[in-house]
Every structure is written in C-alpha cells, then in structure tokens.
Design a protein around this motif. Structure first.
Motif, PDB file in Angstrom:
ATOM      1  N   LEU A   3       0.878  -1.176   0.000  1.00 53.03           N
ATOM      2  CA  LEU A   3       0.000   0.000   0.000  1.00 53.03           C
ATOM      3  C   LEU A   3       0.913   1.223   0.000  1.00 53.03           C
ATOM      4  O   LEU A   3       1.759   1.363   0.884  1.00 53.03           O
ATOM      5  N   PRO A   4       0.783   2.109  -0.995  1.00 53.18           N
ATOM      6  CA  PRO A   4       1.666   3.268  -1.060  1.00 53.18           C
ATOM      7  C   PRO A   4       1.540   4.138   0.202  1.00 53.18           C
ATOM      8  O   PRO A   4       0.456   4.252   0.771  1.00 53.18           O
ATOM      9  N   PRO A   5       2.632   4.742   0.634  1.00 50.01           N
ATOM     10  CA  PRO A   5       2.593   5.610   1.816  1.00 50.01           C
ATOM     11  C   PRO A   5       1.523   6.693   1.692  1.00 50.01           C
ATOM     12  O   PRO A   5       1.339   7.282   0.623  1.00 50.01           O
ATOM     13  N   GLY A   6       0.797   6.909   2.780  1.00 49.67           N
ATOM     14  CA  GLY A   6      -0.247   7.929   2.801  1.00 49.67           C
ATOM     15  C   GLY A   6      -1.594   7.465   2.285  1.00 49.67           C
ATOM     16  O   GLY A   6      -2.577   8.186   2.402  1.00 49.67           O
ATOM     17  N   LEU A  36     -15.321  13.009   0.988  1.00 48.85           N
ATOM     18  CA  LEU A  36     -14.430  13.254   2.119  1.00 48.85           C
ATOM     19  C   LEU A  36     -13.108  13.877   1.669  1.00 48.85           C
ATOM     20  O   LEU A  36     -12.424  13.318   0.832  1.00 48.85           O
ATOM     21  N   PRO A  37     -12.733  15.013   2.258  1.00 46.84           N
ATOM     22  CA  PRO A  37     -11.440  15.604   1.915  1.00 46.84           C
ATOM     23  C   PRO A  37     -10.287  14.921   2.652  1.00 46.84           C
ATOM     24  O   PRO A  37      -9.141  15.023   2.242  1.00 46.84           O
ATOM     25  N   ILE A  38     -10.585  14.214   3.737  1.00 48.58           N
ATOM     26  CA  ILE A  38      -9.570  13.558   4.562  1.00 48.58           C
ATOM     27  C   ILE A  38      -9.887  12.065   4.609  1.00 48.58           C
ATOM     28  O   ILE A  38     -11.040  11.685   4.819  1.00 48.58           O
ATOM     29  N   THR A  39      -8.869  11.225   4.438  1.00 49.27           N
ATOM     30  CA  THR A  39      -9.112   9.783   4.420  1.00 49.27           C
ATOM     31  C   THR A  39      -8.288   9.028   5.456  1.00 49.27           C
ATOM     32  O   THR A  39      -7.945   7.870   5.246  1.00 49.27           O
ATOM     33  N   LEU A  44     -12.439   8.013   8.413  1.00 52.08           N
ATOM     34  CA  LEU A  44     -13.238   7.104   7.580  1.00 52.08           C
ATOM     35  C   LEU A  44     -14.238   6.310   8.411  1.00 52.08           C
ATOM     36  O   LEU A  44     -15.430   6.251   8.083  1.00 52.08           O
ATOM     37  N   VAL A  45     -13.770   5.707   9.483  1.00 52.65           N
ATOM     38  CA  VAL A  45     -14.642   4.873  10.313  1.00 52.65           C
ATOM     39  C   VAL A  45     -15.728   5.720  10.976  1.00 52.65           C
ATOM     40  O   VAL A  45     -16.903   5.350  10.965  1.00 52.65           O
ATOM     41  N   ALA A  46     -15.362   6.860  11.534  1.00 50.64           N
ATOM     42  CA  ALA A  46     -16.353   7.724  12.186  1.00 50.64           C
ATOM     43  C   ALA A  46     -17.394   8.230  11.186  1.00 50.64           C
ATOM     44  O   ALA A  46     -18.594   8.253  11.473  1.00 50.64           O
ATOM     45  N   PHE A  68      -7.064   1.083   7.459  1.00 49.94           N
ATOM     46  CA  PHE A  68      -5.628   1.121   7.710  1.00 49.94           C
ATOM     47  C   PHE A  68      -5.013   2.221   6.852  1.00 49.94           C
ATOM     48  O   PHE A  68      -5.518   2.505   5.764  1.00 49.94           O
ATOM     49  N   ARG A  69      -3.911   2.771   7.307  1.00 48.37           N
ATOM     50  CA  ARG A  69      -3.149   3.724   6.504  1.00 48.37           C
ATOM     51  C   ARG A  69      -1.700   3.275   6.462  1.00 48.37           C
ATOM     52  O   ARG A  69      -1.126   2.913   7.489  1.00 48.37           O
TER      53      ARG A  69
END
Length: 71
Positions: A3-6, A36-39, A44-46, A68-69
């Motif tokens: 999974l790429p960073p970020g 969503l502007p933020i992931t 995400l879960v909230a 996961f991130r």
C-alpha cells in the motif's frame, strides 16, 4: 500487495453497502467516500458510522468497518 505511503485501505462487511433507505436505495459507498477531503482511518470509520445510520436509520444487518493507513 504493498500500500503506497499515505494511502488508506478500507475493509467493510456487506452491511455497509446493503444498508437501504426508506425508498429501498442502497447506501452509495463510493459516492459518499468521494465527498471526504480527509481519508485517515479514524475519520473514515467515524464518517461511515454516522453516515450509514443517517442513510438507513435502524440497521437490519451487522456492520463492520476497518481502515488502515500505510506509513
């Protein structure tokens, strides 16, 4: 698969995508996530916890979400 960073990975049960509103429309997961502007995983879960319930009201199926991130 790396999974790429970020980037975030979202796993969910069918209870998310099969949640229906009063008219019988399924929850539009891809469209809603696109707003969503933020992931980050917590966001995400909230977001899904609140948004799926707002869409469907009382849930008739189990619902599980895990995010996961990559660091």
């Amino acid at each position: 698969m790396p999974l790429p960073p970020g980037h975030s990975l979202l796993l969910h049960t069918d209870g998310v995508t099969e949640a229906r509103d009063r008219d019988g429309a399924f929850y539009p997961l891809a469209a809603r996530l696109g707003t969503l502007p933020i992931t980050d995983p917590d966001t995400l879960v909230a977001f899904l916890d609140q948004d799926v319930r707002r869409h469907a009201g009382t849930l008739g199926d189990d619902l599980a979400v895990l995010a996961f991130r990559a660091g």
